[in-house]
Design a protein around this motif. Sequence first.
Motif, PDB file in Angstrom:
ATOM      1  N   GLN A   1       7.736  10.700   7.929  1.00  0.00           N
ATOM      2  CA  GLN A   1       7.568   9.817   6.771  1.00  0.00           C
ATOM      3  C   GLN A   1       8.482   9.864   5.666  1.00  0.00           C
ATOM      4  O   GLN A   1       8.883   8.825   5.234  1.00  0.00           O
TER       5      GLN A   1
ATOM      6  N   CYS B   1      10.928   6.640   4.736  1.00  0.00           N
ATOM      7  CA  CYS B   1      10.924   6.027   3.302  1.00  0.00           C
ATOM      8  C   CYS B   1      12.339   6.102   2.713  1.00  0.00           C
ATOM      9  O   CYS B   1      12.842   5.180   2.344  1.00  0.00           O
TER      10      CYS B   1
ATOM     11  N   ALA C   1       9.763   0.886   0.024  1.00  0.00           N
ATOM     12  CA  ALA C   1       8.737   1.691   1.153  1.00  0.00           C
ATOM     13  C   ALA C   1       8.047   2.862   0.377  1.00  0.00           C
ATOM     14  O   ALA C   1       8.986   3.512  -0.355  1.00  0.00           O
TER      15      ALA C   1
ATOM     16  N   PRO D   1       5.262   6.087   0.347  1.00  0.00           N
ATOM     17  CA  PRO D   1       4.644   6.922   1.110  1.00  0.00           C
ATOM     18  C   PRO D   1       3.102   7.046   0.495  1.00  0.00           C
ATOM     19  O   PRO D   1       3.030   6.892  -0.581  1.00  0.00           O
TER      20      PRO D   1
ATOM     21  N   ASP E   1       0.594   5.587   6.205  1.00  0.00           N
ATOM     22  CA  ASP E   1       1.489   6.743   6.018  1.00  0.00           C
ATOM     23  C   ASP E   1       2.780   6.174   5.276  1.00  0.00           C
ATOM     24  O   ASP E   1       3.247   6.831   4.215  1.00  0.00           O
ATOM     25  N   VAL E   2       3.139   5.031   5.464  1.00  0.00           N
ATOM     26  CA  VAL E   2       4.315   4.360   4.783  1.00  0.00           C
ATOM     27  C   VAL E   2       3.725   2.595   4.828  1.00  0.00           C
ATOM     28  O   VAL E   2       3.497   2.269   5.956  1.00  0.00           O
ATOM     29  N   SER E   3       4.009   2.366   3.558  1.00  0.00           N
ATOM     30  CA  SER E   3       3.559   0.892   3.437  1.00  0.00           C
ATOM     31  C   SER E   3       4.950   0.217   2.721  1.00  0.00           C
ATOM     32  O   SER E   3       5.363   0.617   1.778  1.00  0.00           O
ATOM     33  N   VAL E   4       5.363  -0.903   3.267  1.00  0.00           N
ATOM     34  CA  VAL E   4       6.464  -1.486   3.117  1.00  0.00           C
ATOM     35  C   VAL E   4       6.171  -3.008   2.327  1.00  0.00           C
ATOM     36  O   VAL E   4       5.501  -3.540   2.997  1.00  0.00           O
TER      37      VAL E   4
END
Length: 186
Positions: free
Chosen positions: A45, A49, A64, A66, A80-83
């Motif tokens: 994670q 990022c 990105a 977290p 877990d990661v949103s871009v």
Amino acid sequence: MAIATQPQLTLDEFLTLPETEPASDFINGEIIQKPMPQGEHSLLQATLCETINSIARNQKIAYAFPELRCTFGGASIVPDVSVFRWDRIPKTASGRIANRFEIHPDWAIEILSPNQRLKKVLSKLLHCSRNSTELGWLINPEDESVLGIFPGQRLELYEGADKLPILDGIKLELTVEQVFGWLSLT
């Protein structure tokens, strides 16, 4: 014989509940608490990022995040990661980043943890796909694979030297081997 059923919680009711640690998702009327991240999960994670932001942030292409709560399409999830593409990052009237993200991410990444149910994680990424997320990744450290989720809920499996799909506009090339290579601290 009558069977008592518990009334289903609404999204608005869920959003008034205190946050849990680790975070909980609300999808399909169900609250699902995420497992506590372990070593491999945390390293993947953080490195994802860092890698995405090292390219996309300075050029103001995307960012990105977290563990960011995203509420859209009748659900509230914490990938877990949103871009997010730079121009879609919610901002306040003064130009600061908003605290609440009530839109879908452009790229959602989930890392499967030990004992985590594949069906629950995949259903979260499919919800994203149904609600305009351009790209999803389901990273499975156990078998060193990445499942790509595309518009129309099309799925592709990536392994070994396969080049991974990246959100359009981000000049980054990664293979599955490179991503899992981050787990070796040698």
